[in-house]
Write an enzyme that holds these catalytic residues in place. Structure first.
Site, mmCIF file in Angstrom:
data_model
loop_
_atom_site.group_PDB
_atom_site.id
_atom_site.type_symbol
_atom_site.label_atom_id
_atom_site.label_comp_id
_atom_site.label_asym_id
_atom_site.label_seq_id
_atom_site.Cartn_x
_atom_site.Cartn_y
_atom_site.Cartn_z
ATOM 1 N N GLU A 415 -16.541 -11.279 0.681
ATOM 2 C CA GLU A 415 -17.668 -12.176 0.129
ATOM 3 C C GLU A 415 -18.102 -13.261 0.830
ATOM 4 O O GLU A 415 -17.941 -14.286 0.324
ATOM 5 C CB GLU A 415 -17.187 -12.752 -1.376
ATOM 6 N N GLU A 485 -12.338 -2.927 -4.546
ATOM 7 C CA GLU A 485 -11.956 -3.595 -5.683
ATOM 8 C C GLU A 485 -12.490 -2.864 -6.781
ATOM 9 O O GLU A 485 -13.389 -2.332 -6.813
ATOM 10 C CB GLU A 485 -12.421 -4.970 -5.732
#
Ligand code: GAL
Length: 954
Positions: A415, A485
């Site tokens: 991220e 994820e």
């Protein structure tokens, strides 16, 4: 002498100065070393410049300072507090500037060299820091060595010339905030300190400055090729393979390959100068071929978890035993892969992955997620000034970890948006180590990466990707896919894992995924049990979003992990009870079934009546066979019958003892006779009571009072559950989030209107309407009671009316018992299960006490249901269900559970509250990902369900 307080380096974007170039992790080299872990002197200041550097000089008197354990975080040792934010920077975003309030810890340690420390003519020495958050400046014997950033990366300094036999003064100033903090915005506690080892290492003359083990495997030839590069002249020997070659010289020999399933390591030695470095060599080749990640020629399916480093008392300062426990727990739960979210772990963890066998996606210490708040403007990864810092991080990870066979993928970070800095990192990594693919999730076009990776995609989208229908950039379309994820394991959940696994197994392009995440980061705290965000008075925090693991903070497996173990089991055992056989499929990628023994059991009403060994051929990976079951035992009693077949470890392994269950399957042979009560007794009015068979009721309200000697309170329809984190959903989600909607509509405050109490010859009927204030929708609930001499039957008929726009949290009855401790049941167990997390529930006879039925989610919420219950006994009552039901029993009400913020808020009352649920709404994963699949919705529809109650000895 003048002392300095300059602090410009703290905000400088450079990674540091004075530090040596990164090199490999030299586990257990025979060169002398001295651990500087232990008790240090410590002083905390509020700002970076509050104190000058005079403390670093020899002779400084720090006897008045506190003592601090190193490795450790000072905020977990009584100096300041931890703080938790998910992606928000806990300081104004003005890169690279940091706040004036910058907690700064001065650490001091005086040490002597051991008597046998080599003298200076024999090489030099380096001082190594394996992890310091976030910026450190270092002095030895008054001389400044330099300063560095990159919290979860190693840094070394040359110190040989400065060392004295005794009284060496090592001074380290650590700043909580630095420019580096902008690159370390991972979703976790902010925990400053020297949290990994500090070691003094002798570097013998002529020793290898670094080494790179290249150990590939040619699966067609069955040979391994070894070449160890090092900057020094040396020899490499591997006695088991008869290898003895010079460094840099390749040698090819027949070998057994390394894989996570068969982690064959060969012990070797690199001898250079006066140093012998033990090598643990695993031969394996990772390649991208046919659009897939293959190892040793085979496609790998990642059954992974994301692992942050966590210990409830020591934070990210992990000891070896804790790291080993993580790996053992993973192996025992069929996990085969770890993403080291979101930074390289302690290097010893990777040694354990090599040894015990786990595929590793090694991720760099990089996240700039907070810039999303400003549309990624000024993101350091797209600003050339920061590129040296990014490249430094990439190099420190790759150089340290390059020799681990377990590491099969490099990850640039998490991220961090997109930008030139990421491209530079990827280019550097590809150049330095072309033997491993590069991963990064944040660029959906995959410009820099070798795998298409996403997080938290709904099932349908994953299926589209599996079918190659997702479109996207050309480069991406040719790449394999995994979910870096998924399955957000916050609180009760995740639901839907089995549905993902079916997709992964159906489409080759889908190479599996990594559940988010391994462990709850709860901080042990006597006020709360475990503390989470906000419990330390942080002005900005993200609450219990930091507790989203498959194991609780103390590493006890959660029901989510038990479910995951079953979902990803490497052997499928499917029943064909009619044909008297099972189909066994080896779902390993590498191992045959020779390590497993199979056992069958024949069960009637949950009791094993016969059992034995089941011979199964040592199937190769991907192979499948029909295996005949024995004849069912002739003398078996009548009842509901099941076959259960288990695959167990035939012998102990490095990670579990013989007999450990790896996989199992269970199939019904005959159906359960439905319980019912012939209505041989009718209701009889007498004063304020109505009696019916063994039971008595309030004559005015129709409320059940007792069944035989057992007092029962408050039996009525119940639709509410203490919302789970997944019910509540993440605030940023645009999809409907049921928890908040349920509350808005008033499902937590349903009112029960009594419409009629009807006494007929064969039954007592109580008619009610259940609805919340202010709404026009509701449920008609009719309770029809019948009885014989000893048993009481209840049929509940529910009919919704009005405009129901939401599913129900639960549908069943609840009641209170004055006392209950032991609970016995026949049905799914032994653990908790919900409609979309029910794979691990095995039908059998189980028992527990009420306290053990509770699942200790760090933030209390709905938990503890047992699924598929045929009958249960507790508190002197026996309940049989038609159909099967979910059973929950707790020493507090749902309202109490709903209001609790921490485990310590749950105080047992005098009553045990029992829920018998006909159905429950699914769990899903909406605390970060998608909600339950529509098929797990509990829709408000007409329903009818029955129970038979009787009194039994308590
Ligand atoms: C992801 C992120 C993780 C964690 C998770 C939610 O977006 O990569 O670090 O924040 O969400 O728990």
């Amino acid at each position: 002498m003048s002392f300095r307080t300059d602090t410009a380096y703290v905000e400088d974007v450079s990674p540091g100065s004075g530090v040596l170039p990164p090199r490999a992790w030299y586990a257990a080299s025979d060169a002398k070393s001295l651990s500087l872990n232990g008790s240090w002197r410590f002083r905390l200041s509020d700002t970076a410049d509050a104190e000058d550097d005079s403390f670093a000089r020899e002779g400084y008197d720090a006897s008045g300072w506190a003592e601090l354990a190193v490795p450790g975080h000072w905020v977990l040792q009584g100096h300041g507090s931890p703080a938790y934010t998910n992606h928000l920077y806990p300081f104004p975003v003005d890169p690279p500037r940091v706040p004036t309030e910058n907690p700064t810890g001065d650490h001091l340690r005086v040490f002597d060299l051991p008597g046998d420390w080599p003298d200076r003519s024999d090489g030099g020495a380096v001082l190594r820091f394996d992890g310091v958050e976030s910026c450190a400046r270092v002095w030895l014997n008054g001389a400044e060595l330099g300063e560095f950033k990159g919290s979860r990366l190693p840094h070394e300094f040359t110190v040989g010339a400065l060392l004295k036999p005794a009284g060496n003064v090592l001074a380290v100033r650590v700043h909580q905030w630095s420019s580096g903090s902008y690159l370390e915005d991972q979703d976790q506690w902010w925990l400053p300190g020297i949290f990994r080892d500090v070691t003094l290492l002798h570097r013998p003359a002529g020793s290898a400055p670094d080494f790179f083990v290249h150990a590939s495997y040619d699966h067609a030839a069955g040979t391994g090729t070894l070449r160890v590069d090092s900057g020094a002249l040396g020899r490499v020997s591997v006695p088991d393979l008869g290898i003895d070659v010079a460094t840099g010289e390749p040698v090819t020999v027949p070998v057994e390959p390394w894989s996570a399933e068969t982690p064959r390591l060969y012990d070797g030695v690199l001898a250079a100068g006066g140093e012998q470095v033990p090598l643990r060599i695993g031969f394996r080749t990772v390649e991208l071929s046919d659009g897939l990640i293959k190892v040793n020629g085979r496609t790998v399916l990642f059954k992974g978890v994301n692992r942050h480093e966590w210990h409830p008392e020591r934070g990210r300062a992990l000891d070896l035993a804790t790291m080993r426990e993580d790996v053992l727990l993973m192996k025992r739960h069929n996990v085969n892969a770890v993403r080291t979210s979101h930074y390289p772990p302690h290097p010893a963890f990777l040694d354990l992955c090599d040894e015990l066998g786990l595929w590793v996606v090694d991720e760099c210490d990089l996240e700039t997620h907070g810039f999303i708040e400003q549309g990624w403007r000024d993101n350091p990864v797209d600003d050339d000034r920061w590129t040296p810092a990014l490249l430094d991080r990439a190099a420190r990870m790759v150089e340290r970890d390059k020799n681990h066979p377990a590491v099969v993928v490099w990850s640039l970070g998490n991220e961090a948006g997109t930008g030139r800095g990421l491209t530079a990192m990827a280019e550097w990594i590809h150049g330095r180590d072309p033997s491993r693919p590069v991963h990064y999730e944040g660029d959906f076009d995959c410009r820099d990466t070798d795998v298409y990776s996403r997080m938290y995609l709904p099932h349908a989208e994953v299926e589209r990707i599996g079918r190659g229908l997702d479109g996207g950039a050309r480069r991406r379309r040719e790449l394999p896919f995994f979910l870096c994820e998924y399955g957000h394991a916050m609180g009760n959940g995740p639901g839907g894992l089995a549905d993902y696994q079916r997709l992964f197994e159906a489409h080759e392009r889908l190479q599996g995924g990594f559940v988010w995440e391994w462990i709850d980061h709860g901080v042990k705290d006597e006020r709360f049990g475990y503390a989470y965000g906000g419990d330390f008075g942080e002005e900005l925090h993200d609450g219990n979003f930091v507790c989203d693991g498959l194991v609780f903070p103390d590493r006890r497996p959660s029901p989510g992990l038990v479910e995951y173990k079953k979902v990803i089991e490497p052997v499928a055992i499917e029943g064909d009870p009619v044909g008297g056989a099972v189909r066994v499929t080896n779902k390993h990628d590498f191992a045959d079934l020779s390590a497993l023994a199979f056992a069958w059991a024949y069960q009637v009403d949950g009791e094993t009546v016969a059992s034995g060994a089941l011979p199964v051929p040592p199937l190769a990976p991907g192979e499948s066979a029909e295996v005949k079951l024995p004849e069912p035992p002739a003398a078996a009693p009548a009842g509901e019958a099941h076959w259960t077949v288990r695959a167990l470890l035939a012998a102990g392994t490095a990670w579990a003892p013989a007999g450990h269950v790896v996989a199992w399957g269970q199939f019904a042979v005959s159906a359960r006779p439905r319980p019912s009560v012939p209505a041989s007794r009718g209701p009889v009015r007498g004063g304020s009571l109505i009696t019916l068979g063994p039971a008595s009721f309030d004559a005015r309200t129709g409320a059940l009072r007792a069944i035989g000697p057992v007092a029962v309170t408050g039996l009525r329809l119940d639709v509410w559950r203490a919302t789970t984190d997944n019910d509540d959903g993440a605030p940023w989600q645009s999809d409907v989030r049921h928890g908040p909607l349920w509350r808005e509509l008033g499902l937590h405050r349903m009112r029960h209107r009594l419409d009629a109490v009807e006494v007929a010859e064969d039954a007592l009927t109580v008619r009610t309407r259940v609805a919340p204030a202010a709404r026009e929708f509701g449920l008609s609930a009719v309770y029809r009671w019948t009885a014989d001499a000893t048993r009481l039957g209840l049929t509940v008929s529910v009919t919704p009316d009005g405009d129901w726009t939401v599913p129900l949290p639960r549908l069943g009855v609840r009641f209170g018992l004055a006392a209950a401790d032991r609970v016995r049941w026949y049905g799914g167990g032994p653990g908790e299960a919900y409609p979309d997390s029910v794979t691990a529930a095995e039908v059998g006879r189980w028992q527990s006490d009420v306290d053990e039925l509770q699942t200790p989610y760090v933030r209390p919420q709905e938990n503890g249901a047992r699924a598929g219950v045929r009958w249960a006994e507790l508190g002197g009552l026996r309940v049989e269900g038609d159909p099967e039901f979910f059973l929950t029993a707790r020493r507090w009400t749902t309202e109490h559970l709903d209001a609790a913020a921490h485990l310590t808020d749950l105080v047992p009352g005098d009553t045990v509250w029992v829920n018998l649920d006909h159905a429950l709404h699914g769990l899903g994963s909406q605390s970060c990902g998608p909600g339950p699949l529509p098929r797990y919705f509990l829709r408000a529809e007409p329903a009818r369900f029955s129970f038979v109650f009787s009194a039994v000895p308590a």
